[in-house]
Motif scaffolding. Structure first.
Motif, PDB file in Angstrom:
ATOM      1  N   GLY A 296      20.732  14.519   0.323  1.00 24.90           N
ATOM      2  CA  GLY A 296      22.065  14.004   0.034  1.00 24.90           C
ATOM      3  C   GLY A 296      23.179  14.937   0.442  1.00 24.90           C
ATOM      4  N   TYR A 297      22.847  16.162   0.877  1.00 26.47           N
ATOM      5  CA  TYR A 297      23.871  17.095   1.325  1.00 26.47           C
ATOM      6  C   TYR A 297      23.808  17.189   2.849  1.00 26.47           C
ATOM      7  CZ  TYR A 297      24.102  18.621  -3.516  1.00 26.47           C
ATOM      8  OH  TYR A 297      24.260  18.679  -4.866  1.00 26.47           O
ATOM      9  N   ASP A 298      24.943  17.225   3.505  1.00 22.89           N
ATOM     10  CA  ASP A 298      24.983  17.262   4.955  1.00 22.89           C
ATOM     11  C   ASP A 298      24.769  18.696   5.429  1.00 22.89           C
ATOM     12  OD1 ASP A 298      27.349  16.351   7.554  1.00 22.89           O
ATOM     13  OD2 ASP A 298      25.189  16.590   7.557  1.00 22.89           O
ATOM     14  N   PHE A 299      23.508  19.159   5.341  1.00 26.58           N
ATOM     15  CA  PHE A 299      23.209  20.510   5.795  1.00 26.58           C
ATOM     16  C   PHE A 299      23.297  20.636   7.308  1.00 26.58           C
ATOM     17  CE2 PHE A 299      20.323  21.070   1.925  1.00 26.58           C
ATOM     18  CZ  PHE A 299      21.347  21.633   1.228  1.00 26.58           C
ATOM     19  N   GLY A 300      22.880  19.583   8.021  1.00 29.70           N
ATOM     20  CA  GLY A 300      22.726  19.713   9.449  1.00 29.70           C
ATOM     21  C   GLY A 300      21.400  20.337   9.816  1.00 29.70           C
ATOM     22  N   LEU A 301      20.487  20.542   8.860  1.00 26.38           N
ATOM     23  CA  LEU A 301      19.184  21.144   9.106  1.00 26.38           C
ATOM     24  C   LEU A 301      18.107  20.103   8.821  1.00 26.38           C
ATOM     25  CD1 LEU A 301      19.681  24.552   7.282  1.00 26.38           C
ATOM     26  CD2 LEU A 301      20.236  23.976   9.627  1.00 26.38           C
ATOM     27  N   GLU A 302      17.267  19.842   9.808  1.00 22.14           N
ATOM     28  CA  GLU A 302      16.123  18.952   9.615  1.00 22.14           C
ATOM     29  C   GLU A 302      14.904  19.692  10.144  1.00 22.14           C
ATOM     30  OE1 GLU A 302      18.551  14.770  10.257  1.00 22.14           O
ATOM     31  OE2 GLU A 302      16.529  14.987  11.053  1.00 22.14           O
ATOM     32  N   TRP A 303      14.276  20.454   9.267  1.00 21.71           N
ATOM     33  CA  TRP A 303      13.128  21.256   9.671  1.00 21.71           C
ATOM     34  C   TRP A 303      11.870  20.405   9.680  1.00 21.71           C
ATOM     35  CZ3 TRP A 303      15.065  25.207   5.665  1.00 21.71           C
ATOM     36  CH2 TRP A 303      16.002  26.045   6.258  1.00 21.71           C
TER      37      TRP A 303
END
Length: 803
Positions: A296-303
């Motif tokens: 739900g948080y826009d980290f920008g990280l998709e590991w």
């Protein structure tokens, strides 16, 4: 002769045997064998009947075993991804809170460094923490990097400055991390009107993230009950390897570039498994994969998380079975069939274990979901789940002609209860409070605990704002009743802020901020509810500006001391002064303590202000002693925060040595309520101060409900009658009796007695009649600056003061 004839006949018979006879004999053997031509066919048919179902069964076993292992690896990978999401989401929330914390908006660098050190000690997950100013110069950090170091070229600083919001950067090697791969999280520290004041940054090392993977892999391997190795790989979205369980080639290998199928499948599905060829060993493997979801948080990280097992090791039981079947197949069919049944039962048992393992993993996943989305103390939705539910509620309300409302609740004086009765009692109180909240709402409403003593209630389907007010009043009535906790009755009040919404254009953050502002407005009276109004924003902004100014007040010499005389009518002279702090604000003028002391206590600045008051007042009174007023005594109030400081005694000793003031000329005033609530710790501190020779007095006596047994054991020298009793003693016989009782008590305990708040001659005369001779109040003199008080001390007589 007979034997010779027989021998001759035998020889003739062998020699005379024709060639066709031997040829016929050689032909009769295959003919005899051809009578059983059906035996090979029966053997082959029997073998086919046995082997074909066996082969099909073994193939089914292989498929089920492979699928079971693949699903368990996929579930474990998804579990790891969820844990990483949760870990970074918590860090994301920590940095947001830190950026809004008053200590990072101020200019007290020592306080910043101390706070950063405390955070890193409490949360070892942080590899490095730092704060910069708006130009990128380092102000404070957890390492020994030189201050004012330029951080403006750091990617995290640039990201925050360009976006104006919190930024999360993927794992990279930085100078602050000592060359270690680390995730950077940074947030803007905003001053008045949203202007960038600085940046708070934190580094979360990859070893911390990898430790989450290792622990799950170890647990999974133990649950499998096998010696088979489970390898893991942890990669960025573009396929670059971050961590590897075997080769340790972080940052140098791109799994997508190597053609690894599982690395590409992560982009298409959040989790799954696949049978593929190992990228390096060129051997078949089973790979479970999952992708972090950002929670739900826009980290920008998709590991990507890859867990794999060697297919040969996974299918080893089936391979072992085939070898046994081949060895026994040529001996006898029936033993083969029996062995097949036994092996099938064994494999089914292994399959049952695998299904049980998958069930355990699913239960663990459900438990992890509960831990991630529900508060473990109260069972209510936590902040994470609430932040997911709130946008949906706003969207639902916007599609109707109804209203929604957010109630923001805070328990008044909860910290005091926590400090007085302990954490166990406070936790029980929170749980009981949550139960009452759930009993006050409708079935479709949502109650959540954001943390500490803060709760929210989300209401939908309202026709009028008054309905939200009715529910708020119902909550106030329910929580105002006493709570029975550990055999004692505890009373708490609740302050509630209400913000209504009807449009989907209302952002969740704005709605929460509005309800929070309304709650703080309610806290000014406590035990009430308040609706949000736009005017509250200006009040909040003014409060933030006042807090920022207060942090610099000591450095800018804006704090001043006024002194109020203390009179002994038996001697007809000023025997002491009480030091009272004022704030000469550049914009608001002279501010009295009621305008800023509460703010100082909330922000922790009261300790710094109290130290300044003590040092400045001691220096001034020493100057009056040198001018001839050697009898003059100084009274200084101690706050609750100062009493809790472990270095209070050392500070008082140091100030007395620096200023040269005799300890007997300093009187420290402690409220009766403070003594009761701090218990043994306060008593130990008082004995240490008493050992310095400092006088101690109990201020506001009569308002704390202390026992006589408790008072007699205190190392104090005087009692000060609270001004509320003095003010009403002329008109109230009860207050007059209380004053008389306090004077008698002081006389019985051999303590000095002083009356505060004397404003009229009638009050003075009644106190004299009760033989209370020491007084202070507006009747004798208002608090005044040191230069004006000098005139009172040296040039006025007692008659002038009382007249």
């Amino acid at each position: 002769m007979h034997s010779k004839e027989n021998m001759a006949h035998s020889l003739w018979t062998r020699r005379a045997k024709p060639r066709w006879a031997s040829r016929m004999q050689s032909l009769t053997k295959p003919m005899a064998m051809m009578r059983h031509w059906w035996l090979p066919i029966i053997i082959l048919a029997t073998t086919a009947v046995i082997v074909t179902p066996m082969a099909m069964a073994i193939n089914v076993m292989k498929t089920r075993l492979t699928t079971g292992v693949g699903e368990s690896l996929a579930l474990a990978a998804a579990d790891i991804a969820g844990k990483l999401d949760l870990l970074l989401a918590e860090r994301y929330g920590d940095i947001q809170v830190m950026a809004k914390t008053p200590v990072f908006r101020g200019q007290d660098r020592a306080a910043m460094r101390e706070t950063l050190a405390m955070i890193q000690e409490a949360y070892p997950v942080y590899l490095w923490l730092g704060v910069t100013d708006a130009q990128g110069r380092l102000i404070a950090a957890t390492d020994h990097m030189s201050p004012r170091r330029n951080m403006s070229e750091r990617p995290w600083f640039k990201a925050v400055k360009d976006r104006g919001t919190i930024a999360v950067l993927d794992a990279a090697e930085t100078e602050e991390s000592g060359g270690m791969l680390a995730v950077s999280i940074a947030a803007p520290v905003q001053g008045p009107h949203g202007k960038l004041q600085g940046v708070v940054a934190a580094l979360v090392g990859v070893p911390v993230l990898e430790d989450v993977i290792v622990r799950t892999v170890v647990a999974l391997q133990a649950q499998h009950g096998t010696e088979a190795r489970i390898e893991y790989q942890f990669m960025r979205k573009d396929g670059t390897l971050i961590a590897d369980s075997l080769l340790r080639e972080e940052g140098r290998v791109n799994l997508k570039a190597m053609g690894l199928r599982s690395a590409h499948l992560i982009d298409a599905a959040p989790a799954g498994f696949i049978e593929e060829t190992h990228a390096r060993r060129r051997e078949p493997v089973i790979t479970g994969y999952a992708r972090t979801q950002r929670s739900g948080y826009d980290f920008g990280l998709e590991w990507g998380i890859l867990l794999r097992m060697d297919a040969r090791e996974v299918l080893a039981p089936v391979t072992f079975l085939l070898w046994k079947l081949a060895a026994a197949g040529g001996i006898l069919c029936l033993p083969l069939l029996g062995y097949l049944v036994w092996s099938t039962v064994r494999l089914n048992r292994e399959w049952t274990r695998s299904e049980s393992l998958i069930g355990d993993l699913r239960m663990a996943e459900a438990k992890l979901s509960d831990l991630a989305y529900y508060d473990q103390l109260t069972g209510l939705p936590n902040r994470r789940l609430f932040m997911e539910l709130l946008p949906r509620a706003i969207a639902r309300v916007s599609r109707t002609d109804r209203l929604g409302a957010l109630l923001f609740l805070d328990m008044d004086r909860f910290k005091l209860i926590n400090d007085t009765f302990g954490h166990v009692c406070a936790d029980l109180l929170l749980s009981a409070f949550a139960s009452r909240l759930k009993g006050c709402i409708r079935g479709a409403d949502t109650v959540a605990r954001l943390g500490g003593d803060e709760f929210t209630v989300l209401l939908e389907g309202l026709s009028w704002p008054e309905e939200a007010a009715g529910i708020a009043q119902r909550i106030l009535n329910a929580t105002a009743k006493p709570f029975e906790i550990q055999g004692r009755e505890i009373f708490v009040s609740t302050s509630i802020g209400i913000a209504t919404f009807a449009s989907e254009h209302m952002s969740p953050d704005t709605l929460i901020a509005n309800a929070d502002m309304a709650m703080y407005e309610a806290k000014t009276r406590r035990g009430v509810y308040r609706f949000f109004s736009p005017s509250m924003k200006s009040i909040t902004a003014e409060r933030v500006d006042l807090e920022a100014s207060l942090r610099q007040a000591v450095e800018r010499n804006e704090l001043v001391l006024h002194y109020q005389p203390q009179i002994d009518l038996r001697r007809g002279a000023v025997v002491g002064v009480e030091a009272l702090v004022r704030w000469q604000h550049a914009t608001h003028g002279l501010l009295h303590p009621g305008a800023f002391i509460g703010l100082a206590e909330e922000t922790g600045l009261i300790v710094q202000v109290g130290e300044w008051v003590l040092r400045t007042a001691c220096r001034q009174v020493k100057a009056w002693h040198e001018q001839g007023a050697t009898h003059l005594r100084l009274a200084v109030n101690l706050s609750r925060a100062q009493m809790q400081c472990p270095n209070l005694v050392d500070l008082v000793r140091q100030v007395l040595e620096e200023t040269g003031l005799a300890p007997a000329c300093l009187e420290l005033e402690i409220t009766e309520t403070l003594l009761i609530r701090n218990g043994d710790v306060a008593l130990e501190t008082l004995h240490a101060l008493h050992g310095l020779g400092v006088r101690l007095s109990v201020d506001d006596f009569g308002t704390g409900y202390s026992s006589l047994n408790y008072i007699k054991n205190l190392p104090v020298h005087a009692l000060k009658i609270d001004q509320s009793f003095v003010r009403d003693m002329v008109a109230s016989a009860k207050d007059a009796m209380i004053v008389k009782t306090i004077v008698s008590l002081a006389r019985a305990l051999d303590l000095d007695i002083m009356a505060e708040g004397v404003e009229t001659a009638e009050q003075r005369d009644l106190l004299l009649a009760e033989q209370c001779f020491a007084m202070q109040g507006y009747y004798f003199g208002r608090p005044a600056p040191a230069e004006d008080m000098s005139v009172t001390i040296f040039d006025c007589t007692a008659g002038e003061l009382v007249g």
